[in-house]
Design an enzyme around this catalytic site. Structure first.
Site, PDB file in Angstrom:
ATOM      1  N   GLY A 120       0.815  -1.198   0.000  1.00  0.00           N
ATOM      2  CA  GLY A 120       0.000   0.000   0.000  1.00  0.00           C
ATOM      3  C   GLY A 120       0.852   1.253   0.000  1.00  0.00           C
ATOM      4  N   HIS A 258      -9.568   8.063 -10.143  1.00  0.00           N
ATOM      5  CA  HIS A 258      -8.721   7.261  -9.265  1.00  0.00           C
ATOM      6  C   HIS A 258      -9.308   7.218  -7.855  1.00  0.00           C
ATOM      7  CE1 HIS A 258      -4.825   5.544  -7.941  1.00  0.00           C
ATOM      8  NE2 HIS A 258      -5.068   6.204  -6.818  1.00  0.00           N
ATOM      9  N   GLU A 361      19.657   1.595   2.161  1.00  0.00           N
ATOM     10  CA  GLU A 361      19.028   1.184   3.420  1.00  0.00           C
ATOM     11  C   GLU A 361      17.587   0.738   3.232  1.00  0.00           C
ATOM     12  OE1 GLU A 361      22.509   3.719   4.303  1.00  0.00           O
ATOM     13  OE2 GLU A 361      20.728   4.056   3.053  1.00  0.00           O
ATOM     14  N   ARG A 468      29.885   3.387  19.274  1.00  0.00           N
ATOM     15  CA  ARG A 468      31.129   3.313  18.519  1.00  0.00           C
ATOM     16  C   ARG A 468      32.347   3.089  19.412  1.00  0.00           C
ATOM     17  NH1 ARG A 468      33.445   8.199  14.686  1.00  0.00           N
ATOM     18  NH2 ARG A 468      35.136   7.036  13.680  1.00  0.00           N
TER      19      ARG A 468
END
Length: 620
Positions: A120, A258, A361, A468
């Site tokens: 969707g 639409h 990503e 880190r």
């Protein structure tokens, strides 16, 4: 209609008309929906259902079933009409479309057993399909095909082209994309309208085989599907020129229709030849043995000594490699930062279950959803900051009931000199807002290793935030860290204030607690490693004793640790005094120590805040 033989043109045309009629009827009964978008693709769907899809509707879990993704999810009336033709949705249920409690939602979701993933949000079907095709080719080693039906409008989405490049690079010849090129989008013509050659050039640039076809010529569509199945080492894009609203003159190729039921559904059904009751015996999948269950045991997790300094990202990679040895159903996806997230440690030991998605990503998370839909347990990792661009894929993954683990490394200002573009400062809020999610933020190596193992058995979207820089090991290797728990690291019956921290700020809070203790202000320190769900009991007990909570987080103040703590007191009980220390500034480049100090979340800032609070509130 028997699919043991090839249906003839008349039968396929009749089935296409039935699908159109049912789409019109469903939308009319609902008073909403997208019948014209369904009507354009009806012939494409008819040929697929009757002649090419191999699927056992009585056994959706059959390992060799083809997979069908309706990427243009707004055309759900078409999908439900296909299910009616296959005999698994009856006419009565078809007309419950979009009603409260119906399985036939406005856009498909796995509430239906034949729907693998929710669609969707346009541009996601192909990326997820790539994940399924990767599973079929590299993990399941089964002959199922992945069919994705998408619209031409969604080809404007960048995620489509991330997926196209990935599929071409991986030679996914078990993947077929069917593009319904009906010319019209929501508000008018699409960018390329019916220029099939324009789309073909783009797919061929990503090493796809392409077929341009009249989408209403059922024989030509049938030939295109056969060509796709016969094409080796390349995915196929079938570019089908169609007419939106096909079959009803008043709406054919007309703007402004639409997302609306047809103005006169009864007349439209008559024009389409009336209701039909064609039933399709869908081709059974080939015989296939259910894959043997992957080995699944307790991993031999890495063990770290108290006081040793180890980055939690390093512990993540080492624990993930150990988990992969114990569990054959774990797979890992990387966004070309595996050397930084330390996911590469898994790749070195289990290369056959490691997928490099490069700097894409959206595709990485979509592929994880596709792999999860095939029964694998994906761990996807990149910098926490870069996950924000794929939030919509996480949102849709939750709607898909997907089960996967996402790791965001390099979180917060503590990363140091790289500056704000690399700092994940919104990720906790983003993941906490995802339905059914779990959010974990470990502070040391042993805790991280335990949580990596625990997430393998979880459900929904699980997020693990790593750091880190090296941090001291606070916990022994045999300590338990249940999801939803917390650890009280400092406590006494005389505590005046409670410090609540997670991740890197736990260490700052402990240093502050020592300094405050020396000046006669005993404080409680809670490591809230489970940010969602939180340990309400521990927090409420601390609030009852001290009456004051100070949350410290390497994250923006909105939606993170502070909000998670505040929500524990939203049930009407007395609210403790709550002070939040979070990143309110816009960082620049500086050392980690300078960053924490400038954001006022370091030990000195915590100490100063608690002293001022004690003098103003506790002793007044």
């Amino acid at each position: 209609m028997k699919s043991a033989r090839t249906p003839d043109r008349t039968e396929l045309t009749e089935l296409g008309q039935q699908l159109r009629v049912d789409a019109v009827r469903a939308a009319d009964a609902a008073g909403s929906g997208h019948p014209t978008s369904s009507m354009s693709a009806a012939d494409l769907a008819a040929v697929l259902l009757a002649g090419h899809l191999r699927y056992d509707f009585e056994r959706p879990e059959h390992p060799a079933n083809d997979r069908l993704i309706l990427s243009k999810g707004h055309a759900s009336p078409l999908l439900y009409a296909m299910y009616r033709a296959a005999g698994v949705v009856d006419d009565e249920e078809l007309l419950t479309f979009r009603r409260h409690g119906s399985r036939l939602e406005g856009h498909p979701t796995p509430r239906l057993p034949w729907v693998d993933v929710a669609t969707g949000s346009l541009g996601q079907g192909l990326p997820v399909g790539v994940g399924m095709a990767l599973a079929g080719k590299h993990l399941d080693h089964l002959p199922y095909r992945v069919w994705v039906l998408c619209g031409d409008s969604e080809l404007a989405e960048g995620s489509i082209w991330e997926a196209a490049e990935h599929a071409g690079d991986q030679h996914l010849d078990n993947l077929t994309l069917i593009v319904d090129v009906n010319r019209l989008g929501q508000r008018g013509p699409t960018r390329h309208q019916r220029d099939l050659a324009a789309y073909a050039r783009r797919f061929r640039a990503f090493d796809w085989h392409t077929v341009e076809v009249d989408g209403h010529d059922v024989e030509a569509v049938d030939a295109a599907y056969r060509e796709a199945a016969a094409t080796a080492r390349r995915p196929t894009a079938i570019l089908a020129g169609t007419v939106k609203g096909k079959g009803v003159a008043s709406v054919e190729d007309r703007e402004g229709m639409h997302g609306k039921p047809l103005p006169d559904a009864e007349a439209a059904v008559t024009e389409l030849g009336g209701p039909r009751f064609v039933r399709v015996d869908v081709t059974a999948p080939p015989a296939a043995h259910t894959p043997e269950p992957a080995p699944s045991g307790r991993p031999e997790l890495p063990r770290y000594e108290l006081g040793e300094k180890v980055a939690t990202r390093t512990a993540y990679g080492q624990a993930l490699a150990a988990l992969g040895t114990a569990r054959g159903d774990v797979v890992v996806l990387d966004g070309e930062v595996g050397d930084s997230t330390k996911a590469e440690l898994f790749a070195k030991e289990h290369p056959e279950r490691y997928f490099e998605c490069y700097i894409a990503e959206q595709q990485m998370l979509a592929a994880a959803v596709g792999l999860a839909a095939r029964g694998w347990i994906p761990y996807a990792a990149t910098f926490a900051a870069f996950l924000t661009r794929a939030h919509d894929f996480l949102r849709m993954a939750a709607i898909s009931r997907a089960s996967l683990v996402v790791t965001g490394s390099h979180a917060g200002v503590a990363i140091g000199q790289d500056g704000p573009s690399q700092m994940g400062l919104e990720d906790l809020a983003m993941f906490r807002a995802v339905h059914g999610s779990t959010v974990l933020y470990p502070c040391d190596a042993n805790q991280t290793a335990r949580l990596v193992a625990a997430t393998a058995d979880g459900e929904g979207i699980r997020y693990l935030r790593t750091t880190r820089g090296d941090t001291p090991v606070l916990y022994g290797p045999d300590e338990e860290f249940p999801v939803g728990g917390a650890k009280v690291l400092r406590s006494s019956p005389h505590d005046k204030v409670t410090l609540v921290a997670a991740g890197v700020t736990v260490h700052e809070a402990l240093v502050a607690a020592d300094a405050l203790e020396e000046s006669g202000i005993p404080v409680r320190v809670i490591d809230l490693y489970s940010v969602k769900p939180v340990d309400e009991r521990v927090l409420q007990e601390a609030a009852a004793l001290t009456g004051c909570l100070v949350t410290v987080e390497d994250h923006r103040s909105q939606g993170g640790l502070g909000d998670a703590v505040a929500e524990c007191f939203a049930d009407g009980r007395p609210m403790p005094r709550l002070v939040r220390l979070a990143v309110e500034n816009m960082p620049g480049s500086a050392t980690p120590e300078e960053q924490l100090a400038e954001a006022a979340i370091d030990a000195a800032s915590i100490t100063a805040t608690v002293r001022a609070l004690y003098e103003r509130v506790v002793t007044s």
